[in-house]
Design a protein around this motif. Structure first.
Motif, PDB file in Angstrom:
ATOM      1  N   THR A   1       0.813  -0.820  -0.324  1.00 36.72           N
ATOM      2  CA  THR A   1      -0.020   0.016   0.555  1.00 36.72           C
ATOM      3  C   THR A   1       0.493   1.132   0.119  1.00 36.72           C
ATOM      4  OG1 THR A   1       0.154   0.237   2.375  1.00 36.72           O
ATOM      5  CG2 THR A   1      -1.802  -1.039   1.262  1.00 36.72           C
TER       6      THR A   1
ATOM      7  N   ASN B   1       2.653   1.764   3.280  1.00 38.98           N
ATOM      8  CA  ASN B   1       3.719   0.687   3.269  1.00 38.98           C
ATOM      9  C   ASN B   1       4.660   1.389   2.906  1.00 38.98           C
ATOM     10  OD1 ASN B   1       1.456  -2.176   3.047  1.00 38.98           O
ATOM     11  ND2 ASN B   1       2.072  -1.233   4.918  1.00 38.98           N
TER      12      ASN B   1
ATOM     13  N   TYR C   1       2.717  -1.372  -7.456  1.00 36.17           N
ATOM     14  CA  TYR C   1       2.037  -1.438  -7.481  1.00 36.17           C
ATOM     15  C   TYR C   1       1.347  -2.913  -6.751  1.00 36.17           C
ATOM     16  CZ  TYR C   1       1.971   3.640  -7.821  1.00 36.17           C
ATOM     17  OH  TYR C   1       2.674   4.854  -7.714  1.00 36.17           O
TER      18      TYR C   1
ATOM     19  N   ASN D   1       1.405  -7.466  -4.069  1.00 36.62           N
ATOM     20  CA  ASN D   1       0.471  -7.759  -2.021  1.00 36.62           C
ATOM     21  C   ASN D   1      -0.548  -6.515  -2.656  1.00 36.62           C
ATOM     22  OD1 ASN D   1       2.278  -9.232  -1.065  1.00 36.62           O
ATOM     23  ND2 ASN D   1       3.649  -8.366  -0.551  1.00 36.62           N
ATOM     24  N   SER D   2      -1.132  -6.447  -3.981  1.00 35.95           N
ATOM     25  CA  SER D   2      -2.232  -6.127  -3.780  1.00 35.95           C
ATOM     26  C   SER D   2      -3.101  -6.938  -3.719  1.00 35.95           C
ATOM     27  CB  SER D   2      -2.542  -5.371  -5.779  1.00 35.95           C
ATOM     28  OG  SER D   2      -2.077  -6.672  -6.307  1.00 35.95           O
ATOM     29  N   ARG D   3      -4.720  -6.280  -3.628  1.00 35.01           N
ATOM     30  CA  ARG D   3      -5.891  -7.472  -3.128  1.00 35.01           C
ATOM     31  C   ARG D   3      -6.964  -7.519  -4.724  1.00 35.01           C
ATOM     32  NH1 ARG D   3      -7.500  -5.593   2.412  1.00 35.01           N
ATOM     33  NH2 ARG D   3      -5.451  -5.759   3.673  1.00 35.01           N
TER      34      ARG D   3
ATOM     35  N   ASP E   1      -7.370   3.056  -3.275  1.00 35.67           N
ATOM     36  CA  ASP E   1      -8.904   3.472  -2.185  1.00 35.67           C
ATOM     37  C   ASP E   1      -7.997   4.739  -1.372  1.00 35.67           C
ATOM     38  OD1 ASP E   1      -7.533   2.381  -0.235  1.00 35.67           O
ATOM     39  OD2 ASP E   1      -9.404   0.289  -0.531  1.00 35.67           O
TER      40      ASP E   1
ATOM     41  N   SER F   1      -7.619   4.735   1.728  1.00 36.23           N
ATOM     42  CA  SER F   1      -6.659   4.340   3.040  1.00 36.23           C
ATOM     43  C   SER F   1      -4.542   3.742   2.137  1.00 36.23           C
ATOM     44  CB  SER F   1      -7.033   3.011   4.118  1.00 36.23           C
ATOM     45  OG  SER F   1      -6.730   1.769   2.444  1.00 36.23           O
TER      46      SER F   1
ATOM     47  N   GLN G   1      -4.569   1.506   0.203  1.00 37.02           N
ATOM     48  CA  GLN G   1      -4.690  -0.035  -0.310  1.00 37.02           C
ATOM     49  C   GLN G   1      -4.756   0.493  -2.425  1.00 37.02           C
ATOM     50  OE1 GLN G   1      -4.505  -2.895   1.080  1.00 37.02           O
ATOM     51  NE2 GLN G   1      -4.164  -3.537  -1.425  1.00 37.02           N
TER      52      GLN G   1
ATOM     53  N   TRP H   1      -5.888  -2.230  -5.081  1.00 35.44           N
ATOM     54  CA  TRP H   1      -6.615  -3.367  -5.650  1.00 35.44           C
ATOM     55  C   TRP H   1      -6.881  -3.442  -7.163  1.00 35.44           C
ATOM     56  CZ3 TRP H   1      -9.488  -5.243  -1.278  1.00 35.44           C
ATOM     57  CH2 TRP H   1      -9.705  -4.527  -0.178  1.00 35.44           C
TER      58      TRP H   1
ATOM     59  N   SER I   1      -5.568  10.858   4.171  1.00 34.96           N
ATOM     60  CA  SER I   1      -5.707   9.048   4.259  1.00 34.96           C
ATOM     61  C   SER I   1      -6.613   9.495   5.071  1.00 34.96           C
ATOM     62  CB  SER I   1      -4.231   9.052   5.029  1.00 34.96           C
ATOM     63  OG  SER I   1      -4.369   8.324   5.247  1.00 34.96           O
TER      64      SER I   1
END
Length: 251
Positions: free
Chosen positions: A2, A5, A31, A34-36, A67, A69, A71, A73, A160
């Motif tokens: 993120t 991070n 990017y 560890n992206s979701r 997003d 935060s 994060q 995606w 944020s």
């Protein structure tokens, strides 16, 4: 990975702004780490900041979503599909809204922003026709745009929602004139929407609470260095007609 991070790895004397650069020096590999994968049912409640088209950069993924935060995606859905899920949850799609504006203004080739109340998204064209990037301007606390000539980006600052000391900074360099026209349109359209809803509330004898969306919109627009146009072709009656059309079933 993120953006938050990444911030933890920065020296403490560096700026508290986290840079997400969707156009210049965009490193998809960084990017994607560890992206979701996007949970599609969560889209209406997800505080999406930016939707980036990655069709030309990945064999099966089509959208990268950031997003509030920080994060990241990813999704195999198109950027338009992702954006439309957010818009439909507020009442109407961009396709319906854009067609209404283009027909009313008689400007069939104009790119308009999505505006509904205090929700504002700017459409950013890219190399994939009909599948643009999108930025959620309604989450921005500040927009900086230099009046100097040359390659100076428009910068959007989004606070944020998990760290009050950090801002996500998004510089947009390409197609600036298209974005600036959308900023001007969104200023007028958001004011018209708020006027429309305030009148409705007035008729129902309700009191507006302290979270009047107009306050936040004026704060976002106050640093805009150019004058807004006075002869905007859409008025309150147009929005009333559009609202009524949403209630009319298709024949």
């Amino acid at each position: 990975m993120t953006l938050i991070n990444l911030a933890h790895n920065k020296p403490s004397n560096q700026s508290s702004s986290l840079i997400f650069s969707p156009q210049v020096d965009f490193d998809l590999t960084t990017y994607l780490e560890n992206s979701r994968h996007l949970i599609e049912s969560s889209l209406p409640s997800l505080p999406v900041v930016y939707i980036r088209n990655i069709t030309l950069l990945h064999p099966f993924l089509r959208s990268l979503i950031l997003d509030q935060s920080g994060q990241i995606w990813v999704s195999s859905r198109s950027t338009n599909w992702v954006a439309e899920q957010i818009f439909k949850a507020t009442g109407f799609t961009y396709q319906k809204w854009s067609h209404f504006l283009q027909a009313t203004t008689k400007q069939p080739r104009t790119i308009f922003p999505y505006v509904h109340g205090n929700l504002i998204f700017y459409r950013i064209p890219n190399k994939i026709e009909h599948h643009p990037d999108w930025i959620n301007a309604s989450l921005c606390s500040q927009m900086i745009c230099s009046k100097r000539k040359g390659e100076h980006p428009i910068e959007f600052f989004i606070p944020s929602n998990i760290n009050t000391h950090l801002n996500i900074r998004i510089p947009i360099l390409f197609r600036k004139s298209i974005i600036l026209k959308q900023v001007d349109s969104s200023y007028h359209l958001s004011n018209l929407w708020n006027h429309h809803y305030n009148q409705q509330l007035s008729r129902l004898h309700y009191q507006l609470d302290v979270n009047n969306p107009t306050d936040r919109q004026n704060h976002f627009f106050q640093d805009y260095p150019f004058n807004f146009k006075h002869d905007f072709p859409i008025n309150s009656q147009h929005l009333i007609d559009f609202s009524h059309s949403l209630l009319t079933p298709l024949k």
